[in-house]
Design a protein around this motif. Structure first.
Motif, PDB file in Angstrom:
ATOM      1  N   ILE A  76       0.752  -1.376  -0.218  1.00 12.83           N
ATOM      2  CA  ILE A  76       0.022   0.104  -0.079  1.00 12.83           C
ATOM      3  C   ILE A  76       0.948   1.209   0.058  1.00 12.83           C
ATOM      4  O   ILE A  76       0.527   2.268  -0.759  1.00 12.83           O
ATOM      5  N   LYS A  79       2.417   1.708  -3.389  1.00 15.64           N
ATOM      6  CA  LYS A  79       1.327   1.994  -4.460  1.00 15.64           C
ATOM      7  C   LYS A  79       0.822   3.442  -4.145  1.00 15.64           C
ATOM      8  O   LYS A  79       0.738   4.327  -5.315  1.00 15.64           O
ATOM      9  N   SER A  80       1.027   3.908  -3.061  1.00 16.11           N
ATOM     10  CA  SER A  80       0.746   5.477  -2.777  1.00 16.11           C
ATOM     11  C   SER A  80       1.683   6.234  -3.383  1.00 16.11           C
ATOM     12  O   SER A  80       1.521   7.215  -3.896  1.00 16.11           O
ATOM     13  N   ILE A 135       1.034   8.861  -6.406  1.00 15.26           N
ATOM     14  CA  ILE A 135       1.509  10.155  -6.190  1.00 15.26           C
ATOM     15  C   ILE A 135       2.406  10.739  -7.245  1.00 15.26           C
ATOM     16  O   ILE A 135       2.007  11.804  -7.945  1.00 15.26           O
TER      17      ILE A 135
END
Length: 238
Positions: free
Chosen positions: A16, A19-20, A24
């Motif tokens: 996660i 992925k973030s 971004i």
């Protein structure tokens, strides 16, 4: 197609946090390229508009007529024409006062033109902070995603008895994608920032030269107007 599938696979298998980071950086790259194209066209329009106006200005026509043409389109003035409009507007205002000397008139006109130039500079630099931010922070954000992914990869390896390259490689590849995306977002932003900064400096130098030359014209006109008023006063007294 294989590269695209691999990238999607890496993204889907990433944690996660990674992925973030990827999300971004993708947004940063999209915004960066949008502003790069928008700013390229905007600076090109200012350059062309200033060139066209300066050709009309130095053609030797009536400055009052040129000012009237600018007044009719004052909402869309950019570059040298916006500076001329502010300066000549101030000159017309001061020319109504007989007490204003030529030197005082020129100083006031210069202040008006400097204010107009600062407004033009502010508009030209509107997106530079975003490009600078993307260019300076994207590599570090990508590196953060990479470090985090590598940490998770080694943490998972600690839970197995025997580690192999096949087990390590996918996790490292997923992590390194973040660094690649950070560089992909940062490099165009840095190049565009430097290019736009240099182009704006050239335009601002051009505006400064125009202001000095226009101030000389205003000084001569103010002196001529002052001399004419003095002659009329003497004729009226005699």
């Amino acid at each position: 197609m294989i590269a695209e599938t691999s990238f999607l696979t890496y993204f889907q298998n990433a944690g996660i946090v990674v992925k973030s980071v990827m999300f971004i950086l993708t947004l940063a790259s999209v915004f960066s390229w949008t502003y790069i194209f928008q700013r390229s066209f905007y600076l090109k329009d200012i350059k062309n508009a200033s060139h066209d106006f300066e050709e009309k200005f130095w053609a030797g026509g009536d400055l009052t007529k040129l000012y009237q043409d600018s007044t009719a389109n004052k909402e869309n003035l950019v570059g040298a024409e916006a500076i001329f409009y502010a300066g000549f507007k101030e000159y017309l205002r001061l020319s109504k006062h007989a007490a204003s000397s030529a030197e005082a008139t020129v100083e006031s006109v210069k202040r008006a033109m400097r204010g107009a130039e600062m407004r033009e500079q502010e508009k030209m630099e509107a997106t530079l902070p975003l490009l600078a931010t993307v260019g300076s922070t994207s590599p570090y954000l990508g590196l953060f995603g990479t470090v985090w992914g590598i940490m998770l990869s080694f943490k998972s390896l600690a839970q197995v008895q025997q580690a192999t390259i096949a087990m390590v490689a996918p996790g490292l590849a997923e992590a390194l994608i973040a660094t690649a995306m950070g560089l992909f977002a940062a490099i165009p932003a840095v190049i565009a920032y430097n290019r736009f900064s240099a182009e704006m400096n050239r335009l601002l130098n051009r505006f400064d030269i125009f202001q000095d030359e226009f101030a000389n014209i205003i000084f001569r006109q103010a002196q001529s107007q002052q001399t004419t008023k003095s002659e009329r006063s003497l004729m009226a007294e005699s």
